[in-house]
Design a protein around this motif. Sequence first.
Motif, PDB file in Angstrom:
ATOM      1  N   THR A 138     -10.035  10.273   7.845  1.00  0.00           N
ATOM      2  CA  THR A 138     -10.826  11.602   8.129  1.00  0.00           C
ATOM      3  C   THR A 138     -10.165  12.325   9.647  1.00  0.00           C
ATOM      4  OG1 THR A 138     -12.736  10.730   6.997  1.00  0.00           O
ATOM      5  CG2 THR A 138     -12.823  12.778   8.212  1.00  0.00           C
ATOM      6  N   THR A 154     -13.822   3.914  -0.783  1.00  0.00           N
ATOM      7  CA  THR A 154     -12.977   4.229  -2.127  1.00  0.00           C
ATOM      8  C   THR A 154     -12.495   5.641  -1.864  1.00  0.00           C
ATOM      9  OG1 THR A 154     -13.026   4.417  -4.358  1.00  0.00           O
ATOM     10  CG2 THR A 154     -15.251   4.687  -3.343  1.00  0.00           C
ATOM     11  N   THR A 155     -11.489   6.003  -2.691  1.00  0.00           N
ATOM     12  CA  THR A 155     -11.189   7.437  -3.011  1.00  0.00           C
ATOM     13  C   THR A 155     -11.815   7.838  -3.974  1.00  0.00           C
ATOM     14  OG1 THR A 155      -9.440   6.734  -4.281  1.00  0.00           O
ATOM     15  CG2 THR A 155      -9.030   7.087  -2.156  1.00  0.00           C
ATOM     16  N   TYR A 156     -12.675   7.134  -4.767  1.00  0.00           N
ATOM     17  CA  TYR A 156     -13.561   7.653  -6.144  1.00  0.00           C
ATOM     18  C   TYR A 156     -12.658   7.996  -7.020  1.00  0.00           C
ATOM     19  CZ  TYR A 156     -17.766   8.986  -8.406  1.00  0.00           C
ATOM     20  OH  TYR A 156     -18.911   9.179  -8.963  1.00  0.00           O
ATOM     21  N   GLU A 202      -9.264  13.897   4.162  1.00  0.00           N
ATOM     22  CA  GLU A 202     -10.566  13.499   3.794  1.00  0.00           C
ATOM     23  C   GLU A 202     -10.249  12.957   2.356  1.00  0.00           C
ATOM     24  OE1 GLU A 202     -14.407  15.146   5.427  1.00  0.00           O
ATOM     25  OE2 GLU A 202     -13.138  16.617   5.657  1.00  0.00           O
ATOM     26  N   GLU A 203      -9.946  11.716   2.211  1.00  0.00           N
ATOM     27  CA  GLU A 203      -9.848  11.301   0.904  1.00  0.00           C
ATOM     28  C   GLU A 203     -10.556   9.768   0.791  1.00  0.00           C
ATOM     29  OE1 GLU A 203      -5.689  11.085   0.253  1.00  0.00           O
ATOM     30  OE2 GLU A 203      -5.502  13.453  -0.093  1.00  0.00           O
ATOM     31  N   LEU A 204     -10.689   9.218   1.712  1.00  0.00           N
ATOM     32  CA  LEU A 204     -11.527   8.101   1.854  1.00  0.00           C
ATOM     33  C   LEU A 204     -13.192   8.088   2.069  1.00  0.00           C
ATOM     34  CD1 LEU A 204      -9.373   5.280   3.577  1.00  0.00           C
ATOM     35  CD2 LEU A 204     -10.032   5.214   1.042  1.00  0.00           C
ATOM     36  N   GLY A 205     -13.703   7.390   1.369  1.00  0.00           N
ATOM     37  CA  GLY A 205     -15.166   7.532   1.740  1.00  0.00           C
ATOM     38  C   GLY A 205     -15.893   6.220   1.313  1.00  0.00           C
ATOM     39  N   ALA A 206     -17.277   6.103   1.372  1.00  0.00           N
ATOM     40  CA  ALA A 206     -18.103   5.032   1.058  1.00  0.00           C
ATOM     41  C   ALA A 206     -19.140   5.533   0.223  1.00  0.00           C
ATOM     42  CB  ALA A 206     -18.825   4.566   2.394  1.00  0.00           C
ATOM     43  N   ILE A 238     -11.902   4.888   6.673  1.00  0.00           N
ATOM     44  CA  ILE A 238     -12.522   6.113   6.524  1.00  0.00           C
ATOM     45  C   ILE A 238     -12.427   7.140   7.764  1.00  0.00           C
ATOM     46  CG2 ILE A 238     -14.603   7.279   5.801  1.00  0.00           C
ATOM     47  CD1 ILE A 238     -15.600   4.746   4.481  1.00  0.00           C
TER      48      ILE A 238
END
Lengths: 682, 193
Positions: A157, A177-179, A163-167, A153
């Motif tokens: 970022t 995930t990228t959701y 900014e496409e990956l997050g928790a 992540i």
Amino acid sequence: MPKMKIDGIEIEVPAGITVLQACEMAGVEIPRFCYHERLSIAGNCRMCLVEQEKAPKPIASCAMPVADGMVIKTDTPVVRKARKGVMEFLLINHPLDCPICDQGGECDLQDQAMAFGFDRSRYHENKRAVPDKEFGPLVKTSMTRCIHCTRCIRFATEVAGVEELGATGRGEAMEVTTYVQHALTTELSGNLVDLCPVGALTSKPYAYEARSWELRKTESIDVLDALGSNIRVDARGGVVMRVLPRLNDDVNEEWIGDKTRHAVDGLRYQRLDQPYVRKGGKLVPASWDEAFAAIVGKVKGLDGKKIAAIVGDQCDAESMVALKDLMAALGSPNVDCRQDGAKLEAGVRGSYIFNPGIHGIDQADAVLLVGTNPRWESPVLNARLRKRYLSGRCAFASIGPTVDLTYPVERLGAGPATLRELSEGKLAFFEKLKAAKNPLIIVGMGALTRDDGAAVLALVRDLAEKVNAVREDWNGFAVLHTAAARVGGLDLGLVPGEGGRDVAGILAGAQGKEIEVVYLLGADEIDVQQLGKAFVIYQGHHGDRGAHRADVILPGAAYTEKPGTYVNMEGRVQLGRRAVYPPGEAREDWTILRALSERLGQPLPYDSLDQVRSRLVAVNKTFAALDQQAAGGWGPFGKAGATNDAAFASPVTNYYMTCPISRASRTMAECMASRQQLLAAE
Amino acid sequence: MAMITADPKDVPQVASFSFTPEYMEKVKAEIAQYPPGRQASAVIGVLDLAQRQHGWLPRVAMDEVAKLLDMAPIRVYEIATFYTMFQLKPKGKYLLQVCTTTPCWLRGSDGVMKACREAADDVTFTVQEVECLGGCVNAPVVQINDDFYEDLDEASTRKLLDAFRRGETPKPGPQIDRQASAPVGGPTTLKGE
């Protein structure tokens, strides 16, 4: 500078670093998962716990700043117990599927579980399972293995700038995930695989292909873009299995682009593995002897002025110097290494290299991009520019294509007219450049491969002098190349001699029958239709555009198959090494030219690699200084003149396919399809 | 092995979302609480407003919030999935959050839960089991939308829900004869002069 004691070693460390870094300076290794020196600090894996005297409990060394008089102990029963506990917690939900996991054998979790872990688990409940995610054609996910270190992540970022990956979720339900389940839109996604300390993110093209301990590792240099990334080529038997980055802070830090990493499967397809000769309009397999005989029959006795040579974008310096010497021996002045027609001259070195060096970007405080899209022309260099942006106090502006570079850039205009206005001081950004301590002007091939390229070059040179970008202690004039062989070619003087023709002249001559023989040394990026009725000799490794037009094909070696010297865009001379042997009857390129010269009755005066390399140094003494970078000399270059109004366009219109290797690569084709699908969905 | 995931599945597709002028005013007021350039700090408040307007938070609403606050959409998804008070699936008109933590449980939350579960149809009522709501002195407690209904038992819960079903809004607070958390049946100390 704080003084501290680590495991009884007294050490003075710079203020502001962390305890973990101080421990490394003292030679004590601290296990870690989430900490990475090029990413921000997260402090969530807790593996780096150490004991600090007078602290009530162990501290996370990666997130603790050093202080004067600290006493740190890293090998006490408390620390050992803490590490054991952390390992046990991490392994609660981590599947024990190492035998079928691609990370097995090079896994941080596996290694550290062996070194610091507990030898059994006390956990009897069910493990959790997490659905796999879609991260595109290069990154395979197995999210159940994820230990939530968040390195991926932070990389996406901070370094890649997407900014496409997050928790999402929390606690046990936390997921990386990228959701929205789409491929990552970055050219650096392969690095996620290197960063992942476990097997959650692995390489998709390399899935289940090989085990790390079966591979033969060769340190080499990349040629798929002009950055000269330091790479490690991993091969098994005669096949290159994968390419990984090598650490070089001055060039690629520890990142490489997706093309560098994943185009290597192109080395398995469409290879030229034996000589061919065109007979009755068709290319038929031939022996080396027959191929040479066909060439000798055509070339011997021919006036040198009717012979021409074009050098490709991925050639090693050895083959280029051999070609140059051969053409000189044949009396031909028609040699050119500027396939794309860039209006760069060989004379002044400062006019064609990235003078400040890649590491110079870190010192720049105003950056102007002229006719370039660094994100596609050299993604790792673009990440360096982004890093500069993140550290603050640096203005970015561009003249040329409008593209998302992952950092904000003020767009001044599209073409040479804007450049002229800027150099006349009519635009506000001129003052910013002038006020900057270290102004950096990056000029790309989009500005130089045009008909008015020489005039544009003169404009940029003029601007650089006006804003005081070229001084004793700083040279902010930087050419961003797209071809790995270009700087080497210019260093060796592979440009038309007295009365010689450049690429455009050679093609025109071939159509007008003034040129009868054209030697293509790995040159595929020209319009081969324009070669007219000329007798074309193609020496290279892939059956690409050049080979299809050729009358004689001499099978050469790709960059992983020969020891070669390459000069990257900043003028750094680096050595590539052989990882595997070329397929079939293909040979190292300089030896082919040496053999041909013998048959043409003009034997080249070198018989071994050492002798060729001595010859390189004799032609240009830069080749004696390996892995060094300095600004080139300065002098008059470019040709002031009229410019036309056409907008600058980047020469790279498709990042994933720019050379014979990447065009033959199936992985690159998949990347392209994935990116197009994503664009269509938007 | 239980598959766990925060990514909502089987959520109805919502085509578009935008704040009504009325809510937009509130969004602007929320953003104005923070210094210029720090508008992202308003994300929780703005998400709450979006949820109040739409009833729950579809992805388009999160995207709209991201656009308004100039954030990457993933940063908004992270927040919306982290906090349990953001509803990522459609809910009934009334959200019954039944506390089942020890004090409420000891005072009979099982019966309250039973009554709520029987009433739940996901149109008028949706039930959620939650941890301590912090109203232990009035246990058992159910939070219905924004209000606490306290001192419940199975029968009074049924009565309460019937009233909601009829469209009434019963008075929040203790459902027995009691003033806030004062002793049942009136004061027991400090009665005289």
